[in-house]
Design a protein around this motif. Structure first.
Motif, short mmCIF file in Angstrom:
data_model
loop_
_atom_site.label_atom_id
_atom_site.label_comp_id
_atom_site.label_asym_id
_atom_site.label_seq_id
_atom_site.Cartn_x
_atom_site.Cartn_y
_atom_site.Cartn_z
N ILE A 248 -9.94 3.28 -10.43
CA ILE A 248 -8.65 2.59 -10.43
C ILE A 248 -8.08 2.57 -11.85
O ILE A 248 -8.80 2.29 -12.81
CB ILE A 248 -8.81 1.14 -9.93
CG1 ILE A 248 -9.29 1.13 -8.48
CG2 ILE A 248 -7.49 0.38 -10.05
CD1 ILE A 248 -9.60 -0.26 -7.95
N VAL B 258 0.85 -1.19 0.00
CA VAL B 258 0.00 0.00 0.00
C VAL B 258 0.88 1.24 0.00
O VAL B 258 1.72 1.41 0.90
CB VAL B 258 -0.93 0.00 1.23
CG1 VAL B 258 -1.69 1.32 1.34
CG2 VAL B 258 -1.90 -1.18 1.16
N SER C 150 -10.12 0.20 -3.11
CA SER C 150 -8.80 -0.41 -2.96
C SER C 150 -8.89 -1.76 -2.28
O SER C 150 -8.19 -2.71 -2.66
CB SER C 150 -7.89 0.53 -2.16
OG SER C 150 -6.65 -0.09 -1.89
N ILE D 252 0.07 -0.80 -5.00
CA ILE D 252 -1.15 -0.02 -5.19
C ILE D 252 -0.90 1.38 -4.66
O ILE D 252 -0.69 1.57 -3.45
CB ILE D 252 -2.36 -0.64 -4.46
CG1 ILE D 252 -2.57 -2.09 -4.89
CG2 ILE D 252 -3.62 0.18 -4.73
CD1 ILE D 252 -3.69 -2.78 -4.13
N HIS E 209 -2.22 5.17 -3.81
CA HIS E 209 -3.46 5.85 -3.43
C HIS E 209 -3.25 7.35 -3.51
O HIS E 209 -2.32 7.88 -2.91
CB HIS E 209 -3.88 5.44 -2.02
CG HIS E 209 -4.17 3.98 -1.89
ND1 HIS E 209 -3.16 3.04 -1.71
CD2 HIS E 209 -5.34 3.29 -1.93
CE1 HIS E 209 -3.71 1.84 -1.64
NE2 HIS E 209 -5.01 1.96 -1.78
N THR F 265 -7.48 -5.32 -3.52
CA THR F 265 -6.58 -6.16 -2.73
C THR F 265 -7.18 -7.53 -2.48
O THR F 265 -6.47 -8.55 -2.53
CB THR F 265 -6.24 -5.46 -1.40
OG1 THR F 265 -5.52 -4.26 -1.68
CG2 THR F 265 -5.40 -6.35 -0.50
N VAL G 42 -5.20 4.43 -7.33
CA VAL G 42 -6.59 4.57 -6.88
C VAL G 42 -6.88 6.04 -6.62
O VAL G 42 -6.13 6.73 -5.94
CB VAL G 42 -6.85 3.75 -5.61
CG1 VAL G 42 -8.33 3.81 -5.22
CG2 VAL G 42 -6.41 2.30 -5.80
#
Length: 684
Positions: free
Chosen positions: A270, A236, A313, A293, A295, A317, A263
């Motif tokens: 996304i 993350v 998100s 990922i 954010h 995941t 994201v």
């Protein structure tokens, strides 16, 4: 109607399509000298830039937070994100245009706003905007697109579209407000350009690996083709920049960095930028085995971490964990700051890990997918509630229903059941009319343990099967052969989409699991069981959970020895990260479907079964039930034959609310317990 709610934004945009904003370009209320509002008003007036446009650009870049002069990932500064890197030089351009020193533009907000306004006006002059055109917000679209400094027109349009979305919706949060205003931007040369990731933007736009995502490829030099290790970790990140800016940066040949997914804060959109099978450059030595990922946002400002972002998100995941056989725990889902050899701090102290992991585990239950599981542990015809503490104690607590509340202080029914990574469900496995509890260990052992209910406690755990739902397969419970005993079902939940069943004998789950279907509920979908045609046998259901155009509900009916052909029973239900549930809400003997938005709207929608489909357009059954962070479920809590809705609030209050079914709607929530189901416990 559900369709109306989902279409309202598009309808509004269409209704406004023929309008052009006529509001004064520099509309601004009185502002105290020295305030941010005054900074925008002064800069707008000095450079003849619409004040609201200037604010919208800044809000899209920074949420009006200067971050104490610290740079973004792209080396941009301040609320206007003035950038200085090998391909973008808006910071230096602002210094030339305003005479402000670079250091002051970086760190002093009033100077930064002035610099941003100067750059926008310079671009407007280059675009040939006259004084009259500059008074129209709609005319600035090409200028805003160029301000993004995107590497291509499609990404520039993604950036500009967001700014104009802000202008249409208005900005009510933060220190500077902008009123919503109807307008249709003059796209100019961007009219024939599709936004990045939209169909037509590039040849691969329609083929992201994660179905709800857009596809925009990162620059080939910012990642490595292939991997040298198997995927074991989801990382993350926080972008330290805007969504469109991050997409653009990963396309930039000078960046040297990338992530697999990005994201968006406002709506959870996304974009996939690197194939999962390729090595993105996002976590140094962890790159070979990690999926990254990003954010949108900054680590020091929690306002970026919206519920829409968390839910979107978490669904991504969950898909990744299911696809690659990873546990949905912090062992496999880690922050950038936790990876070896890294000096980054993201996602930072404002990232709510407990909430995020609860969403990854399908709404806070701790199990992989829980759309339905009966909980009448006393056998009185009313469903009760259960909490599995997990952790080091592994206790199980029950609070029985009285028909109008859950009785007093909860009672410990078992003192060792349900370890941390096990899936915990319930069902009547021996057919005595009382629901029992079951634990699927997963992993390499894949054992299944049952603890039978005595009516006032759960007996000790006994192994009922020694090889079922290994690793990341999804476990479910239902009476699939109609003999009055609940059986266990396994969805492989991968590209093969196999479904296996082990029938209950009353004291074990019989022998080797048998394949009952060979293609149902693939990775990314949400599987469930329920007797949807009312024949006494539970059927399998899957919610595809894509965007509006791909949010189908598919059913395969049980024959008693297999599941038949898959059939679409609804084509618009449980969109995106909504939480679907299955139960008989109108008491006709057929299970229906319910979905909880669990966002600020807190809506609950239902579609009832006709025996061959879930009827028509989805109907709202409650307009305020299950807020963000809460865990919803269904059960017949007052024993009238109709399933009701329940919400475990978790958090600091740990309240339990019930909304009783009338057969056509759910009544308002009433508190039935004031301390049950702590944040890290599994509740049913």
């Amino acid at each position: 109607m559900r369709l109306t709610r989902r279409a309202c934004t598009l309808f509004l945009a269409a209704a406004l399509a023929g309008q052009v904003a006529t509001a004064p370009a520099h509309a601004a209320g009185p502002a105290a000298p020295g305030s941010l509002t005054a900074d925008f008003a002064r800069a707008a007036a000095e450079f003849d830039v619409p004040r609201d446009l200037l604010v919208a650009v800044a809000y899209g870049e920074s949420r009006l937070d200067g971050h104490d002069g610290l740079p973004s990932q792209a080396n941009g500064y301040g609320v206007m994100h003035l950038v200085s890197n090998p391909t973008q030089h808006s910071l230096e351009r602002a210094a030339t245009l305003t005479g402000e020193p670079v250091d002051r533009l970086r760190s002093v907000t009033s100077a930064n706003v002035r610099g941003g306004a100067a750059v926008l006006r310079d671009l407007a002059d280059d675009e040939g905007l006259t004084g009259g055109a500059r008074d129209r917000l709609s005319a600035w679209y090409p200028v805003v697109a160029r301000y993004s400094a995107a590497v291509n027109a499609s990404t520039a349009r993604l950036y500009a579209d967001h700014v104009y979305d802000l202008l249409r919706a208005g900005i009510a949060a933060g220190p500077v407000r902008v009123a919503a205003q109807p307008l249709r931007p003059d796209l100019g040369r961007y009219a024939d350009v599709a936004p990045a990731g939209a169909a037509g933007a590039n040849a691969a736009a329609a083929v992201p690996e994660y179905a709800p995502a857009r596809w925009v490829s990162a620059y080939s030099g910012n990642y490595q083709a292939g991997r040298s290790a198997r995927i074991t970790t989801v990382v993350v990140h926080v972008t330290q920049g805007s969504y469109a800016g991050t997409v653009s940066w990963f396309q930039n040949p000078t960046a040297g960095v990338s992530a697999h997914y990005v994201v968006k804060s406002s709506n959870g959109e996304i974009t996939q930028m690197v194939r999962e099978g390729d090595t993105a450059y996002h976590a140094r030595s962890a790159n070979p085995y990690a999926v990254g990922i990003e954010h949108e946002g900054f680590v020091d400002n929690p306002a970026w971490f919206t519920d829409a972002m968390y839910r979107s998100s978490a669904a991504l995941t969950r898909y990744l964990c299911d696809k690659y056989g990873l546990p949905k725990t912090r062992a496999a889902i880690r922050g950038h700051n936790e990876m070896p050899g890294n000096d980054h701090t993201d996602p930072g102290p404002n990232w709510n890990w407990n909430y995020y992991i609860s969403l990854v585990n399908a709404g806070g239950s701790g199990g992989r997918y829980l759309a339905g599981s009966p909980t009448d542990f006393t056998g009185d015809g009313r469903d009760d509630i259960v909490a599995f503490t997990r952790g080091s104690l592994n206790d199980v607590y029950v609070s029985a229903s009285t028909g109008s509340s859950f009785a007093g202080t909860s009672v410990k029914w078992n003192d060792f059941f349900g370890l941390n990574d096990e899936t915990l469900l319930s069902g009547d496995f021996n057919g005595d009319g009382r629901d029992d509890i079951v634990a699927f260990t997963h992993g390499s052992l894949a054992d299944v343990y049952v603890a039978l209910s005595t009516g006032s406690s759960f007996a000790g755990a006994t192994k009922w099967h020694d090889w079922f739902t290994p690793n990341s397969e999804v476990a479910a419970v239902g009476d699939v052969n109609g003999d009055g005993r609940d059986d266990i079902v396994a969805f492989t939940h991968d590209a093969a989409g196999d479904v296996y069943v082990a029938l209950s004998t009353g004291s074990s789950f019989a022998g080797t699991a048998l394949k009952w279907h060979e293609y149902f509920s693939i990775a990314g979908e949400y599987p469930a069981l329920g007797d949807v045609n009312g024949d006494g046998r539970d059927d399998i259901i899957t919610f595809t959970q894509g965007p509006v155009a791909a949010s189908d509900v598919i059913v395969a009916l049980s024959t008693g020895a297999s599941f038949g052909a898959a059939q679409t029973w609804h084509d618009l239900f449980a969109v995106g990260s909504e939480l679907p549930r299955v139960g008989d809400i109108n008491g006709d003997g057929r299970d229906d479907i319910v979905t909880f938005t669990c966002n600020a709207e807190a809506d609950v929608y239902a579609a009832v079964s006709t025996g061959t489909s879930f009827v028509g357009t989805t109907v709202k059954w409650n307009d305020f039930f299950c807020l963000p962070g809460e865990f919803p479920y269904l059960g017949d809590y007052n024993g009238d034959g109709r399933d009701d809705v329940i919400a475990f609030t978790k958090g600091t209050l740990n309240d339990v609310y019930v909304g009783l079914s009338t057969g056509t709607n759910f009544l308002g929530g009433v508190k039935w317990h004031d301390f049950f189901g702590l944040p890290n416990e599994t509740t049913l």
